[in-house]
Design a protein around this motif. Sequence first.
Motif, PDB file in Angstrom:
ATOM      1  N   GLY A 124       0.891  -1.352   0.045  1.00 12.07           N
ATOM      2  CA  GLY A 124       0.009  -0.027   0.078  1.00 12.07           C
ATOM      3  C   GLY A 124       0.991   1.259   0.099  1.00 12.07           C
ATOM      4  O   GLY A 124       2.141   1.336   0.522  1.00 12.07           O
ATOM      5  N   ARG A 125       0.434   2.232  -0.830  1.00 13.69           N
ATOM      6  CA  ARG A 125       1.378   3.574  -0.713  1.00 13.69           C
ATOM      7  C   ARG A 125       0.316   4.611  -0.671  1.00 13.69           C
ATOM      8  O   ARG A 125      -0.715   4.609  -1.216  1.00 13.69           O
ATOM      9  N   ASN A 126       0.677   5.682  -0.165  1.00  9.57           N
ATOM     10  CA  ASN A 126      -0.081   7.041  -0.373  1.00  9.57           C
ATOM     11  C   ASN A 126       0.311   7.906  -1.381  1.00  9.57           C
ATOM     12  O   ASN A 126       1.529   8.341  -1.709  1.00  9.57           O
ATOM     13  N   GLN A 155      -3.144   3.774  -3.023  1.00 10.65           N
ATOM     14  CA  GLN A 155      -2.649   2.837  -4.116  1.00 10.65           C
ATOM     15  C   GLN A 155      -2.391   1.242  -3.533  1.00 10.65           C
ATOM     16  O   GLN A 155      -1.683   1.329  -2.439  1.00 10.65           O
ATOM     17  N   VAL A 156      -2.768   0.651  -4.097  1.00 11.59           N
ATOM     18  CA  VAL A 156      -2.474  -0.894  -3.781  1.00 11.59           C
ATOM     19  C   VAL A 156      -1.679  -1.645  -4.966  1.00 11.59           C
ATOM     20  O   VAL A 156      -2.177  -1.745  -5.965  1.00 11.59           O
ATOM     21  N   GLU A 157      -0.699  -2.465  -4.672  1.00  9.79           N
ATOM     22  CA  GLU A 157       0.153  -3.166  -5.399  1.00  9.79           C
ATOM     23  C   GLU A 157      -0.086  -4.604  -5.144  1.00  9.79           C
ATOM     24  O   GLU A 157       0.130  -5.046  -3.928  1.00  9.79           O
ATOM     25  N   ILE A 158      -0.240  -5.391  -6.075  1.00  7.52           N
ATOM     26  CA  ILE A 158      -0.185  -6.948  -5.780  1.00  7.52           C
ATOM     27  C   ILE A 158       0.859  -7.798  -6.408  1.00  7.52           C
ATOM     28  O   ILE A 158       1.242  -7.709  -7.769  1.00  7.52           O
ATOM     29  N   PHE A 159       1.699  -8.470  -5.630  1.00  9.04           N
ATOM     30  CA  PHE A 159       2.728  -9.383  -6.063  1.00  9.04           C
ATOM     31  C   PHE A 159       2.167 -10.809  -5.871  1.00  9.04           C
ATOM     32  O   PHE A 159       1.779 -11.262  -4.855  1.00  9.04           O
ATOM     33  N   CYS A 160       2.634 -11.615  -6.877  1.00  4.20           N
ATOM     34  CA  CYS A 160       2.399 -12.999  -6.805  1.00  4.20           C
ATOM     35  C   CYS A 160       3.385 -13.896  -7.019  1.00  4.20           C
ATOM     36  O   CYS A 160       4.607 -13.245  -7.758  1.00  4.20           O
ATOM     37  N   VAL A 190      -2.673   2.405   4.724  1.00  6.13           N
ATOM     38  CA  VAL A 190      -1.494   1.995   4.112  1.00  6.13           C
ATOM     39  C   VAL A 190      -0.868   0.872   4.985  1.00  6.13           C
ATOM     40  O   VAL A 190      -0.095  -0.125   4.768  1.00  6.13           O
ATOM     41  N   GLN A 191      -1.042   1.412   6.667  1.00  8.14           N
ATOM     42  CA  GLN A 191      -0.581   0.533   7.468  1.00  8.14           C
ATOM     43  C   GLN A 191      -1.188  -0.964   7.521  1.00  8.14           C
ATOM     44  O   GLN A 191      -0.731  -1.674   7.793  1.00  8.14           O
ATOM     45  N   TRP A 192      -2.613  -0.834   7.359  1.00  5.06           N
ATOM     46  CA  TRP A 192      -3.272  -2.149   7.261  1.00  5.06           C
ATOM     47  C   TRP A 192      -2.760  -2.902   6.073  1.00  5.06           C
ATOM     48  O   TRP A 192      -2.673  -4.324   6.363  1.00  5.06           O
ATOM     49  N   VAL A 193      -2.569  -2.471   4.904  1.00  6.35           N
ATOM     50  CA  VAL A 193      -2.234  -3.229   3.788  1.00  6.35           C
ATOM     51  C   VAL A 193      -0.890  -3.759   3.890  1.00  6.35           C
ATOM     52  O   VAL A 193      -0.776  -4.862   3.665  1.00  6.35           O
ATOM     53  N   ASN A 194      -0.094  -2.952   4.568  1.00  9.03           N
ATOM     54  CA  ASN A 194       1.375  -3.484   4.492  1.00  9.03           C
ATOM     55  C   ASN A 194       1.566  -4.361   5.588  1.00  9.03           C
ATOM     56  O   ASN A 194       2.574  -5.161   5.577  1.00  9.03           O
ATOM     57  N   LYS A 195       0.806  -4.560   6.607  1.00  6.52           N
ATOM     58  CA  LYS A 195       1.014  -5.318   7.729  1.00  6.52           C
ATOM     59  C   LYS A 195       0.239  -6.501   7.810  1.00  6.52           C
ATOM     60  O   LYS A 195       0.442  -7.812   7.205  1.00  6.52           O
TER      61      LYS A 195
END
Length: 514
Positions: free
Chosen positions: A73-75, A86-91, A135-140
């Motif tokens: 997650g990014r601001n 903004q949200v990025e997905i890595f697979c 952002v904190q929720w997404v990254n953790k």
Amino acid sequence: MGEEGGGRSCGTTRELQKLKQQAMEYYRENDVPRRLEELLNSTFYLQPADVYGHLANCFSKLAKPPTICKVVGRNVLDGLGLPTLQVEIFCTIQNFPKNICSVVISTHFEVRENALPEQAEAEEVERSEAVSTAVQWVNKTITEELRGIAPSSQAEVDQVLRTFFESKVQEEKERRQLEKGLEDQTISIPSPPPPPPPARKKGQRQGRTDTLTEKPILPPEPVEPVLSGSMAIGAVSLAVAKTSAMLDNNPLYLNIALLKHPQEQPTKLTIPLLMVSLVSCGKSSPGKLNLMKEVICIPHPGLTAKQGVEMLLEIQKHINKTIEMPPPPKTETKKGHNGNKRSQDSEQWDSIYNALGSRCYIIAGTTSKSISKLLENGNISIPKSSGLIIKHTNQTTMSDLVQITNLLDSKKHIAVFGSTEGESSDDSLVDLAIGLGVRFIKLGGLSRGERVTKYNRLFTIEEELVQKGALGFNEEHTFFSLHEEAEKATVAGGPPELLEPIFPTEVMEGLAKA
């Protein structure tokens, strides 16, 4: 040292033997030797490069399906230069992490005109905290909860997100209860006694007032609380849906359509009718009570989306020429006719709906509740309306969008997919509208890059569907004709509808009294 090195060597040998054993079992279960033999026989006359390519495709099909390994997650900034998520997905694909896609979600915050400096500063702080929390929720926690799940398992992803959000709601509830308990323990300061009633003047009769009693204005409904950081839920759900579509080499709208119609893939998809804002009204508008916020035009259903926009652009040019004049001087609002309070008067809503509901569409915009509340209560008939404007914000997942549109369809209500004021250049909104099969889409005016991007995406999808022969026509897009109603009424011996006023007398009297 020797024993330690020998121990490591034995451990490594055992691990290699275990891996070999697993590989042999995998090959035996999937019958790899037979598949390779068939492949070599079918490619006997091909060049070596072609054989290697066929072998690579074969092994790629046997590889483990992609799974989510990281969510970032990014601001970032939206179309108005304000912070959003903004949200990025890595697979993990063939044992290697790979960045698949990213999405930007619009915030629910409204852009207020002429807000007080203190209010604007408070909203700025609230927005910043909401994005930072997301952002904190997404990254953790969210990236840990979704690690190892296949992007194609949208229902499972949404359930994980829903459970996580419910836990956050419970934490917030407990925190508020704790704060309330601490406040109750504090010593309350006694309130001063009420002031005595004003003394009557000599000669004034009791019960008589010099001024007319004004009609009390109903207080506004309490604003529905939005949990700070909730936009992380909707953004991640959308990002996973887009990731699944890209991995399957499908457009996003097709994957959304498959979510709504899981039993069989729809053969035809329709383009929603455009609701285009041509004129935005406000405090500078000539209307004394500012009854209009914007003038919206809908192209004829027989036109393509591109043809409709081209005609609307011509109309907009003529409108701009007409209104290119200094605005009229502002007049002070009369006592009891505060323009800012008129939107809170809901007494006339039922009268307007009963009078006009059979002749035009009454769409609930600002009065619409959030999707989560609508799904929780299952009641979409309050206030009375022909349909609702639904938006993808906050904790709304893809599963929620499918469920709310199914509910609207079952109630014969119109679904209008709209964008929020804090827009971004992400055009996924158009794919969602087409995949969900909504009747209308409201993208705003034909200006600003973040809006034009969505219009261009609509044109692209329309061209794709035409090329594939998958563009359908929604019969509900054909509006009832006033001329046909007039002919029917004349044949039946009744007065033609066209001779009746647009606003019946009782409605005009109600508006005048308001």
